[in-house]
Design a protein around this motif. Sequence first.
Motif, PDB file in Angstrom:
ATOM      1  N   ASP A 178       2.022   6.610  -7.134  1.00 57.56           N
ATOM      2  CA  ASP A 178       0.768   6.941  -7.818  1.00 57.56           C
ATOM      3  C   ASP A 178       0.225   5.786  -8.647  1.00 57.56           C
ATOM      4  N   GLY A 179      -0.036   4.700  -7.995  1.00 56.67           N
ATOM      5  CA  GLY A 179      -0.593   3.532  -8.680  1.00 56.67           C
ATOM      6  C   GLY A 179       0.502   2.638  -9.210  1.00 56.67           C
ATOM      7  N   GLU A 209       3.177  -5.194  -8.666  1.00 58.07           N
ATOM      8  CA  GLU A 209       2.536  -5.576  -7.415  1.00 58.07           C
ATOM      9  C   GLU A 209       2.528  -7.097  -7.245  1.00 58.07           C
ATOM     10  N   ARG A 247       2.152   1.700  -3.460  1.00 55.10           N
ATOM     11  CA  ARG A 247       1.074   2.192  -4.321  1.00 55.10           C
ATOM     12  C   ARG A 247       0.858   3.691  -4.141  1.00 55.10           C
ATOM     13  N   ASP A 299       0.829  -1.211   0.000  1.00 58.53           N
ATOM     14  CA  ASP A 299       0.000   0.000   0.000  1.00 58.53           C
ATOM     15  C   ASP A 299       0.863   1.261   0.000  1.00 58.53           C
TER      16      ASP A 299
END
Length: 80
Positions: free
Chosen positions: A39-40, A46, A35, A32
Motif C-alpha cells: 500500500d504505497g 523504493e 508498491r 510496482d
Amino acid sequence: MALGYKARKRWSLVVLLVALPAYIVAAVTLTDWLRARYDGLPMLVELIVFVVLGVVWIIPLKRIFIGVGQPDPDEGQDRP
C-alpha cells in the motif's frame, strides 16, 4: 572458459540490447508489485530497491565488459 575479444564484444551487445531492457522491465515490475503489496512504498525504500537492482546486474556480467572499449589485443596492426 575465457572469452576472446570478439566474443566479449558480441556478448556485450547482446546484453546491452536484449538482456538489460528485459532486466529493467523486471525491476520496474518488481517495484510496482512491492508498491501494490505494501500500500504505497516509501520513496526511500523504493530508491534503495532501484539502486540495489541497478548495481546487481553488472556483478555477474563484469567480465564480459572488461576491455571491450579498448583496441583488439590480438590484432597485430592498427586500424585507421
